[in-house]
Design a protein around this motif. Structure first.
Motif, mmCIF file in Angstrom:
data_model
loop_
_atom_site.group_PDB
_atom_site.id
_atom_site.type_symbol
_atom_site.label_atom_id
_atom_site.label_comp_id
_atom_site.label_asym_id
_atom_site.label_seq_id
_atom_site.Cartn_x
_atom_site.Cartn_y
_atom_site.Cartn_z
ATOM 1 N N LEU A 68 0.768 11.516 -6.613
ATOM 2 C CA LEU A 68 1.076 12.970 -6.220
ATOM 3 C C LEU A 68 -0.286 13.975 -6.425
ATOM 4 O O LEU A 68 0.497 15.061 -4.914
ATOM 5 N N ALA A 69 -0.898 13.784 -6.506
ATOM 6 C CA ALA A 69 -1.873 15.055 -6.790
ATOM 7 C C ALA A 69 -2.906 14.831 -5.391
ATOM 8 O O ALA A 69 -2.771 15.838 -4.366
ATOM 9 N N TRP A 70 -2.871 14.130 -4.840
ATOM 10 C CA TRP A 70 -3.541 12.992 -3.697
ATOM 11 C C TRP A 70 -2.479 14.071 -2.771
ATOM 12 O O TRP A 70 -3.072 14.435 -1.395
ATOM 13 N N LEU A 71 -1.257 14.364 -2.675
ATOM 14 C CA LEU A 71 0.019 14.846 -1.803
ATOM 15 C C LEU A 71 -0.392 16.085 -1.359
ATOM 16 O O LEU A 71 -0.176 16.628 -0.796
ATOM 17 N N PRO A 101 19.219 9.846 -0.872
ATOM 18 C CA PRO A 101 18.775 8.011 -0.616
ATOM 19 C C PRO A 101 18.009 8.140 1.003
ATOM 20 O O PRO A 101 17.239 7.368 0.888
ATOM 21 N N LEU A 102 18.884 8.970 1.121
ATOM 22 C CA LEU A 102 17.844 8.960 3.132
ATOM 23 C C LEU A 102 16.653 9.745 2.786
ATOM 24 O O LEU A 102 15.594 9.562 3.477
ATOM 25 N N ALA A 103 16.583 10.479 2.070
ATOM 26 C CA ALA A 103 15.882 11.827 1.947
ATOM 27 C C ALA A 103 14.311 10.515 1.498
ATOM 28 O O ALA A 103 12.926 10.502 1.513
ATOM 29 N N SER A 104 14.392 9.707 0.413
ATOM 30 C CA SER A 104 13.964 8.702 -0.122
ATOM 31 C C SER A 104 13.359 8.185 0.730
ATOM 32 O O SER A 104 12.079 7.574 0.361
ATOM 33 N N TYR A 105 14.251 7.566 1.855
ATOM 34 C CA TYR A 105 13.458 6.454 2.377
ATOM 35 C C TYR A 105 12.334 6.692 3.326
ATOM 36 O O TYR A 105 12.235 6.682 4.048
ATOM 37 N N GLY A 106 12.965 8.218 3.751
ATOM 38 C CA GLY A 106 12.465 8.689 4.659
ATOM 39 C C GLY A 106 10.262 8.926 4.200
ATOM 40 O O GLY A 106 10.214 9.211 4.796
ATOM 41 N N MET A 107 10.237 9.081 2.867
ATOM 42 C CA MET A 107 9.207 9.191 2.423
ATOM 43 C C MET A 107 8.656 7.993 3.307
ATOM 44 O O MET A 107 6.870 8.459 3.306
ATOM 45 N N THR A 142 -3.627 8.559 1.994
ATOM 46 C CA THR A 142 -2.535 9.028 2.661
ATOM 47 C C THR A 142 -1.019 8.203 2.650
ATOM 48 O O THR A 142 0.136 8.603 2.180
ATOM 49 N N VAL A 143 -0.945 7.387 3.421
ATOM 50 C CA VAL A 143 -0.565 6.199 3.733
ATOM 51 C C VAL A 143 -0.062 5.351 2.266
ATOM 52 O O VAL A 143 1.588 5.361 2.090
ATOM 53 N N PHE A 144 -0.492 5.096 1.973
ATOM 54 C CA PHE A 144 -0.163 4.264 0.474
ATOM 55 C C PHE A 144 -0.058 5.663 -0.855
ATOM 56 O O PHE A 144 1.160 4.588 -1.418
ATOM 57 N N LEU A 173 4.104 4.760 -2.391
ATOM 58 C CA LEU A 173 4.558 4.086 -3.625
ATOM 59 C C LEU A 173 5.964 5.471 -4.470
ATOM 60 O O LEU A 173 6.544 4.857 -5.239
ATOM 61 N N ILE A 174 5.337 6.703 -4.361
ATOM 62 C CA ILE A 174 6.225 7.382 -4.260
ATOM 63 C C ILE A 174 7.675 7.552 -3.513
ATOM 64 O O ILE A 174 8.658 7.504 -4.135
ATOM 65 N N GLY A 175 7.525 7.098 -1.912
ATOM 66 C CA GLY A 175 9.059 7.212 -1.268
ATOM 67 C C GLY A 175 9.720 5.215 -2.717
ATOM 68 O O GLY A 175 10.809 5.442 -2.532
#
Length: 358
Positions: A93-96, A274-280, A336-338, A342-344
């Motif tokens: 989260l801090a990286w993003l 759930p759509l927003a979480s999958y969007g991440m 960034t991808v990682f 993980l957050i998603g």
């Protein structure tokens, strides 16, 4: 009389002595964690700068310092915030947050030249990274500052990928809700459309669109949204099927609410999370897709920076002699991808009703 009294034990551990009532775990500062974190941070910070050793030795010392620091900080976090503390989540989260803020504030940050090679005639070309120099991440073959190019490249990558996901959520979410609510013919037509998109290999589709469309941010976002669309439709449809049988939807129907009101007021707010979480998670996929297009020369065109075309600058012998040309954008892309993945995934476990049952 015995000292042992049968007390209710929610954990199922059996009888325990009277007066030994369960108390919440006390939070404390873990001295072993502090003993690991401080030398680990010091080793990771000082090894690249002051260690007089070959490059592989410096790398091993840096990796060992990071491992010690992570183990110590994890113990400190669990001691202070409780056993559920997840250090990796907070690091991601801090990286993003850092990447997004740097991308937003890029025009006002005191960065080196990132685009105009006419301004870097006197700048050193292929300068290696150095924390104590004017170019902390080095320069490319034109003397352009890699830190500035990484940050400005993040603007392109994040804008394109998040824009594509937003298009996919709006269009795919609407189609999925319609298919899940009306079923029958609407669901059949939607299934054929979704399967048709999935039948085309993603890379072939992107290359075909990249050769036809002008390579600007808008067209790349539209092209990438076609990759997000089938998954968004399926996610919205599955969530709609789950929520359509809930009591609040049945109550709205019984009170005479129209179909459009049920979909807009009852289903949409519940499908959106759930759509927003999958969007991440999809954002991470599209960042890689955009980088792939730019690497192949079909995406963002130089001298405008993109993580993909920055990696392409290291083709040939450049990587062997100047590995930082590839490693700097490559590591940034990986982290960034990682972090998005993980957050998603954690967001999906929290908000996706299908994941919550697993």
């Amino acid at each position: 009389m015995s000292d042992i009294v049968e007390l209710p034990d929610p954990a199922g551990s059996g009888p325990r002595p009277a007066g030994d009532a369960r108390r919440p775990a006390t939070r404390h500062l873990s001295l072993p964690g502090l003993g690991l974190a401080v030398p680990g941070i010091a080793l990771a910070a000082l090894a690249p700068a002051v260690l007089p050793a070959p490059g592989w030795v410096v790398f091993l010392a840096f990796a060992a310092g990071l491992a010690l620091a992570y183990a110590g900080l994890a113990r400190l976090g669990r001691g202070v915030f409780g056993g559920s503390f997840d250090l990796m989540f907070w690091l991601c989260l801090a990286w993003l947050v850092v990447v997004v803020l740097a991308a937003i504030l890029a025009p006002v940050l005191p960065l080196g030249e990132y685009r105009d090679i006419a301004k870097t005639i006197d700048a050193p070309a292929m300068a290696p990274p150095s924390l104590f120099s004017e170019h902390p991440l080095g320069t490319n073959n034109f003397g352009l500052d890699l830190l500035a190019r990484i940050i400005h490249g993040a603007r392109a990558s994040l804008l394109v990928s998040i824009g594509a996901v937003a298009i996919g959520m709006v269009v795919g979410g609407g189609i999925g809700i319609l298919a899940g609510y009306f079923r029958r013919l609407t669901d059949t037509v939607t299934g054929v459309f979704t399967n048709s998109l999935l039948a085309v290999p993603p890379l072939i589709l992107l290359i075909a669109l990249g050769t036809v469309l002008e390579p600007n941010l808008r067209n790349i976002a539209i092209a990438l949204s076609l990759l997000a669309l089938p998954s968004m439709i399926r996610m919205a449809r599955a969530s709609t099927l789950t929520f359509a049988q809930r009591e609040f939807v049945l109550a709205a129907k019984a009170m005479g609410a129209s179909r459009w009101r049920v979909m807009g007021r009852e289903l949409l707010p519940n499908v959106l999370l759930p759509l927003a979480s999958y969007g991440m998670v999809i954002v991470s996929v599209l960042i890689v897709a955009e980088a792939s297009l730019s690497f192949l020369g079909l995406g963002i065109q130089p001298p405008d920076p993109s993580w993909g075309n920055m990696i392409a600058e290291g083709e040939g012998n450049a990587f062997q002699d100047y590995p930082h040309i590839v490693l700097v954008p490559g590591v940034t892309l990986f982290l960034t991808v990682f972090a998005f993945n993980l957050i998603g995934e954690k967001a999906r476990k929290r908000w996706d009703p299908r994941q919550a049952k697993l």
